[in-house]
Structures are given as C-alpha cells and as structure tokens.
Write a protein that holds these residues in place. Structure first.
Motif, PDB file in Angstrom:
ATOM      1  N   TYR A  10      -1.155  -5.884   0.079  1.00  0.00           N
ATOM      2  CA  TYR A  10      -0.812  -4.498   0.390  1.00  0.00           C
ATOM      3  C   TYR A  10       0.045  -3.967  -0.754  1.00  0.00           C
ATOM      4  N   ASP A  11       0.208  -2.666  -0.775  1.00  0.00           N
ATOM      5  CA  ASP A  11       1.145  -2.104  -1.745  1.00  0.00           C
ATOM      6  C   ASP A  11       2.581  -2.434  -1.349  1.00  0.00           C
ATOM      7  N   LEU A  12       2.905  -2.198  -0.074  1.00  0.00           N
ATOM      8  CA  LEU A  12       4.263  -2.390   0.415  1.00  0.00           C
ATOM      9  C   LEU A  12       4.238  -3.202   1.700  1.00  0.00           C
ATOM     10  N   VAL A  13       5.119  -4.181   1.770  1.00  0.00           N
ATOM     11  CA  VAL A  13       5.343  -4.913   3.015  1.00  0.00           C
ATOM     12  C   VAL A  13       6.747  -4.574   3.492  1.00  0.00           C
ATOM     13  N   VAL A  14       6.846  -4.024   4.708  1.00  0.00           N
ATOM     14  CA  VAL A  14       8.126  -3.685   5.312  1.00  0.00           C
ATOM     15  C   VAL A  14       8.411  -4.711   6.400  1.00  0.00           C
ATOM     16  N   VAL A  15       9.595  -5.307   6.353  1.00  0.00           N
ATOM     17  CA  VAL A  15       9.955  -6.343   7.308  1.00  0.00           C
ATOM     18  C   VAL A  15      10.993  -5.786   8.281  1.00  0.00           C
ATOM     19  N   GLY A  16      10.598  -5.601   9.538  1.00  0.00           N
ATOM     20  CA  GLY A  16      11.489  -5.050  10.553  1.00  0.00           C
ATOM     21  C   GLY A  16      11.045  -3.662  10.982  1.00  0.00           C
ATOM     22  N   LEU A  68       0.164   4.938   0.304  1.00  0.00           N
ATOM     23  CA  LEU A  68       0.260   3.506   0.026  1.00  0.00           C
ATOM     24  C   LEU A  68      -0.340   2.693   1.171  1.00  0.00           C
ATOM     25  N   ALA A  69      -0.836   1.524   0.819  1.00  0.00           N
ATOM     26  CA  ALA A  69      -1.305   0.578   1.832  1.00  0.00           C
ATOM     27  C   ALA A  69      -0.095  -0.214   2.301  1.00  0.00           C
ATOM     28  N   VAL A  70       0.252  -0.087   3.568  1.00  0.00           N
ATOM     29  CA  VAL A  70       1.517  -0.622   4.065  1.00  0.00           C
ATOM     30  C   VAL A  70       1.271  -1.580   5.228  1.00  0.00           C
ATOM     31  N   LEU A  71       1.961  -2.714   5.180  1.00  0.00           N
ATOM     32  CA  LEU A  71       1.982  -3.647   6.300  1.00  0.00           C
ATOM     33  C   LEU A  71       3.407  -3.683   6.844  1.00  0.00           C
ATOM     34  N   LEU A  72       3.540  -3.511   8.156  1.00  0.00           N
ATOM     35  CA  LEU A  72       4.824  -3.581   8.834  1.00  0.00           C
ATOM     36  C   LEU A  72       4.864  -4.867   9.647  1.00  0.00           C
ATOM     37  N   LEU A  73       5.837  -5.736   9.347  1.00  0.00           N
ATOM     38  CA  LEU A  73       5.983  -7.003  10.045  1.00  0.00           C
ATOM     39  C   LEU A  73       7.139  -6.924  11.048  1.00  0.00           C
ATOM     40  N   GLU A  74       6.917  -7.408  12.250  1.00  0.00           N
ATOM     41  CA  GLU A  74       7.954  -7.453  13.279  1.00  0.00           C
ATOM     42  C   GLU A  74       7.932  -8.833  13.928  1.00  0.00           C
ATOM     43  N   LYS A  75       9.064  -9.524  13.905  1.00  0.00           N
ATOM     44  CA  LYS A  75       9.084 -10.906  14.386  1.00  0.00           C
ATOM     45  C   LYS A  75       9.049 -11.025  15.901  1.00  0.00           C
ATOM     46  N   THR A  76       9.431  -9.962  16.645  1.00  0.00           N
ATOM     47  CA  THR A  76       9.407 -10.016  18.101  1.00  0.00           C
ATOM     48  C   THR A  76       8.104  -9.410  18.626  1.00  0.00           C
ATOM     49  N   GLU A  77       8.039  -9.324  19.952  1.00  0.00           N
ATOM     50  CA  GLU A  77       6.782  -8.866  20.568  1.00  0.00           C
ATOM     51  C   GLU A  77       6.664  -7.358  20.674  1.00  0.00           C
ATOM     52  N   ARG A  78       7.716  -6.614  20.280  1.00  0.00           N
ATOM     53  CA  ARG A  78       7.638  -5.150  20.361  1.00  0.00           C
ATOM     54  C   ARG A  78       8.426  -4.521  19.226  1.00  0.00           C
ATOM     55  N   ILE A  79       8.080  -3.271  18.911  1.00  0.00           N
ATOM     56  CA  ILE A  79       8.772  -2.559  17.851  1.00  0.00           C
ATOM     57  C   ILE A  79      10.141  -2.062  18.343  1.00  0.00           C
ATOM     58  N   GLY A  80      10.978  -1.696  17.395  1.00  0.00           N
ATOM     59  CA  GLY A  80      12.207  -0.990  17.749  1.00  0.00           C
ATOM     60  C   GLY A  80      13.500  -1.671  17.384  1.00  0.00           C
ATOM     61  N   GLY A  81      13.569  -2.997  17.524  1.00  0.00           N
ATOM     62  CA  GLY A  81      14.785  -3.714  17.194  1.00  0.00           C
ATOM     63  C   GLY A  81      16.013  -3.134  17.871  1.00  0.00           C
ATOM     64  N   THR A 111       0.713 -10.744  -0.001  1.00  0.00           N
ATOM     65  CA  THR A 111       1.067 -10.159  -1.291  1.00  0.00           C
ATOM     66  C   THR A 111       1.496  -8.707  -1.115  1.00  0.00           C
ATOM     67  N   ALA A 112       2.533  -8.335  -1.855  1.00  0.00           N
ATOM     68  CA  ALA A 112       3.025  -6.947  -1.868  1.00  0.00           C
ATOM     69  C   ALA A 112       3.040  -6.475  -3.315  1.00  0.00           C
ATOM     70  N   ARG A 113       2.083  -5.633  -3.668  1.00  0.00           N
ATOM     71  CA  ARG A 113       1.933  -5.236  -5.074  1.00  0.00           C
ATOM     72  C   ARG A 113       3.097  -4.384  -5.565  1.00  0.00           C
ATOM     73  N   ALA A 114       3.586  -3.466  -4.727  1.00  0.00           N
ATOM     74  CA  ALA A 114       4.643  -2.563  -5.180  1.00  0.00           C
ATOM     75  C   ALA A 114       6.031  -3.030  -4.751  1.00  0.00           C
ATOM     76  N   GLY A 115       6.096  -3.903  -3.768  1.00  0.00           N
ATOM     77  CA  GLY A 115       7.406  -4.391  -3.360  1.00  0.00           C
ATOM     78  C   GLY A 115       7.483  -4.761  -1.893  1.00  0.00           C
ATOM     79  N   VAL A 116       8.605  -5.374  -1.549  1.00  0.00           N
ATOM     80  CA  VAL A 116       8.939  -5.756  -0.179  1.00  0.00           C
ATOM     81  C   VAL A 116      10.212  -5.013   0.208  1.00  0.00           C
ATOM     82  N   ALA A 117      10.207  -4.399   1.388  1.00  0.00           N
ATOM     83  CA  ALA A 117      11.383  -3.685   1.891  1.00  0.00           C
ATOM     84  C   ALA A 117      11.912  -4.411   3.117  1.00  0.00           C
ATOM     85  N   LEU A 118      13.144  -4.887   3.024  1.00  0.00           N
ATOM     86  CA  LEU A 118      13.782  -5.592   4.138  1.00  0.00           C
ATOM     87  C   LEU A 118      14.501  -4.587   5.030  1.00  0.00           C
TER      88      LEU A 118
END
Length: 479
Positions: free
Chosen positions: A23-29, A46-59, A195-202
């Motif tokens: 992806y271009d950007l991987v956002v974690v959280g 941008l092609a974006v992947l959003l990763l969430e470690k729990t079973e639902r969004i929002g934190g 892979t994150a082509r443009a970067g990873v955002a924590l």
C-alpha cells in the motif's frame, strides 16, 4: 500530486515480492487520529491500509467524552463567545508549564479551523460548547464521538481504503538505508509482512493498559483507575523506541480526576462538578486542592489522599446544571447508577458517604465565608475554572457527594515528532518513512492537558500527516 491521476486499485498491486501486499500508507490504530489520517489519505488518492489490533474500531476515542477543542467556530459565534488563537496558545503553554513543543502547538492552531470544517463536511455535529480544564474561554465542542468514528470509517471505505481488524503490528520494517518500508503483523492466520511505499503512521494510543510501561515511567499512576482502549499497551511506542525514536513528556503522565471507583468501560463516567461550583474533599472532610486547576493536576493531587479518593461536594444549584448525555456534566445518569449521594443536610450527606460530618460541615462553612469575601479561601481558589466563573456558596439543599478517583484515560506522552508528524530519533533526526500522531506522541501537551485537545490533536495531525505524505508521494512507475 494529483489525487485523480491514477486508479487506486493500481496502487495496491505489490511491488517486489508478489507475496507481500503493498500500500502507499499503512496506518496503525483506528481511533480519531488513525481514522482521520487514513480517511484523508484515501481521499487524496493514496492506497491506504488501516490496521486495528482489537475487534472493533475506535480505541480510546470511542470511550471518550467527545470533546474537541477549536476556536473561531460557528458555534462560538452563535453563543457570542470571545476567543482567539492567541488566547488558545497562551492557555496551552500555561497548562503545559511551557514544556510544550511550540512548533506543534502552532501547527495545531494553524490547521485546527480547516480540520473543524473538514469534520463538519463529514457530517460531524457539535451540539454544545463549554469551558473546561485549562481554558480561559469556552472552546470545548461536544459531539457524539461514536457517530463521528462510524462516519469517518464509512468515508474511508467509500474512498477505497482497506481495514483489517484483529491485526496487531509488532515490528517496523526498514530497508538498508534505514527507511521504514512496512510492518510485521500478527493475526489469527499467523505472522505476515505488509509493505508501505510512502510510509507507516503510528496512531496506536498511549500505554494506560501497560503495567510494565507505567511501572517504568509513572509508577505512582498504578493507583489510578486504568482506562482507555484495551489495545493501549504501548505497541507503537515500543516499535519506534526499538529503532531509536526520541521520547517526550514521559514524566508528565497523570490521570484525570472525577471518576467513580466503580467506573466501567461502557460509559464515560467522568464528572467535573468542581468547574460548576463544587468543592473537593477527602475522607476526612478536608479540601486539599484549588478546584479551579486543570483536572490533570487534580488527578495528581488526589493520589496523595487517603485511599486516593476524593468527594465532589455540591448543592442543588450545581445539580440543576446537569446535562443528560453530555460527558463531564451528566449528574442525572450518575444518580441513576447510584453513584451520587443525596441528603437534606451536610451531616446526613457525610454519614452516607463515609466522610467525617463535623469536618465536612466546617469545611463548607469556611468555603462559604471565603466566597462571600469574609475571609480568604484556604487554598486560594478565586474562580470556577482557570480564572473564569464566579464562585457560589454551597448552601441550597439538597446536598450531593460524588466519590471519585483519578482515571488514567491516556498517557499524553510518547514519541517525538516534528510539525509534519514525522518521528524523530534521539538526536532529533527524521526517521524516514515513519509518522506518529495522537496519543502515541509527546511534546504537544507538556506538563498537562486542556479538555478537547486530545481528540483535537488526533484529528488535526491526522490531516497534517495525510497531507504531507500525499504531497511527497508519487504515483507508481513515476520518475
């Protein structure tokens, strides 16, 4: 970069190893910071992947009171509220004891109004504006935060974004030059690379749920009530720290005073009746702090009291200010839960709450004398909140007592970043390809926190990070 110059689907085609999705950007959280960054980046093309470690969004955002701190808004104008960016900056610096990174504050103030407009364009409705912790003017804008998060999630997927729940990022991947190129992820299917082509955002939040990190940086906070998203165990902090990232404000961790000892995760139980006219006493019936101070300072002060417990004491005049469904002011719901004591006399109230009756009566009497000007206040209180609001005597029955402790909603410290949200190493150099935003970062708040700036900075820096990445990205196969 033109957001319409290429098809997003083409940008999700892996480059290099065909078995590693790219992806271009991987956002974690997926709290307000992560959702804002991911949604904005997807809308920029941008092609974006959003990763969430729990079973639902929002934190932690989903568990918050839903307050955003903005100035120069339509809601302030309608209420004839006098405020300015200059006053906002002064409040931020004062609350932070001038330990804040001024560049981050100026970035917030420069972008906050556009972020406010962007949120409203995405359907966000602000239903109330109030003054609260650390503010010299009402600038806390209330909204239904779960609706905000759901709306941004819908906008993200509509813009072509992808989300993977129950996927925990564990390591950052680098190339031979040291640039961040992706993440290692664990899920029910095992471990895999992205892979994150443009970067990873924590945007992984703080570490209010990590006993290990609290023991290291803020052991005194282990007596506060742990709160925040259950994923707030410091994953992003650990990943970047492992690579030499700098840290800021780690000595400033503090909970927020005003939560019942039995506070649960389903309801944001936090009452700031002290900004409405209440006083705070300990089990002995004595006041121990100027109640007009920011609630992080109050959270630190209560930890030194017997049982780390305080009681918000107020009368019918304060009770009448309750707003059902509005966090920080919802006394109605707290009474429904059985968490508020009520009595016709202070003696009876003290007996119910387990406070020394004679001392409480004397404390209220001394406070009322100070309010009328007959004597100076024992603790120097002169206002309701941060120099604003006229004190009122506690003299109109029935009387109320709300037992409360410090609630560690987040840790408000973490990775050092610059004004673009790029993570800096311990020498102040940019770690190429790595961004951080929201509660995983330090430097913004300094010593303490102003109501609404947590959700506010998450949204503002979500936009800032997305804009920076979009401006510095190129379409696939471009020179």
């Amino acid at each position: 970069m033109s957001s319409a110059s290429h098809d997003i689907r083409d940008r999700t085609v892996p480059r290099g190893d065909p078995d590693i999705p790219a992806y271009d950007l991987v956002v974690v959280g997926s709290g307000i910071a992560g959702l804002t960054a991911a949604t904005s980046a997807a809308e920029f093309g941008l092609a974006v992947l959003l990763l969430e470690k729990t079973e639902r969004i929002g934190g932690s955002s989903a568990m918050s009171g839903g307050w955003f701190a903005f100035t120069g808004t339509d809601e302030q104008a309608e209420a004839a509220i006098a405020d300015s960016a200059e006053l906002f900056l002064a409040d931020l610096l004062e609350a932070g004891q001038h330990r804040n990174d001024r560049a981050l504050l100026e970035t917030y103030l420069r972008h906050q109004h556009k972020t406010y407009r962007w949120l409203k364009a995405h359907g966000v409705v602000f239903d109330e504006v109030e003054i609260s912790s650390g503010q010299s003017a009402p600038r806390s804008h209330h909204t239904a935060i779960k609706d905000v998060l759901a709306g941004l999630h819908a906008a993200f997927t509509a813009a072509g974004g992808h989300i993977q729940l129950e996927h925990r990022a564990t390591h950052l991947r680098r190339d031979c030059s040291g640039r961040i190129t992706g993440v290692t992820v664990e899920s029910a299917d095992g471990q895999h690379q992205i892979t994150a082509r443009a970067g990873v955002a924590l945007a992984t939040g703080g570490f209010s749920r990590s006993t290990e990190l609290l023991s290291t940086f803020a052991p005194e906070q282990l007596t506060a009530i742990p709160y925040g998203g259950k994923g707030n165990t410091g994953d992003g902090l650990r990943m970047a720290w492992r690579l030499g990232a700098g840290l800021a404000d780690m000595s400033c961790v503090s909970g927020t005073f005003g939560s019942h000892p039995d506070t649960g995760e389903d309801f944001h139980e936090l009452l700031t009746a002290y900004y409405m006219g209440a006083i705070i006493v300990n089990k002995l019936g004595r006041r121990f702090v100027d109640e007009s101070r920011d609630y992080k300072s109050l959270g630190r002060a209560v930890l030194t009291q017997p049982g780390a417990l305080g009681f918000e004491i107020f009368d019918a005049k304060v009770r009448a200010q309750s707003r059902r469904g509005v966090a920080l002011k919802d006394i109605d719901t707290l009474e429904d839960l059985g968490h508020v004591h009520r009595a016709d006399t202070l003696d009876e109230l003290a007996t119910q709450a387990g406070i020394d009756p004679a001392t409480l009566t004397d404390t209220v009497s001394r406070y009322n004398c100070a309010v009328t000007g007959a004597a100076p206040d024992d603790l120097g209180r002169t206002s309701l909140c941060h120099g604003v609001g006229q004190l009122q005597p506690i003299d109109t029955p029935p009387y109320f007592a709300y037992p409360a402790k410090s609630l560690l909603t987040s840790t408000y410290c973490g990775l050092t970043i610059n004004a673009h949200g790029q993570v800096l190493d311990i020498d102040g150099e940019v770690i190429d390809g790595l961004y951080a935003l929201g509660e995983v970062t330090g430097g913004f708040h300094g010593a303490s926190y102003i109501t609404g700036t947590s959700l506010g900075k998450g949204a503002v820096f979500g936009r800032v990070v997305a804009q920076h990445i979009a401006a510095h990205s190129r379409p696939p196969n471009s020179p």
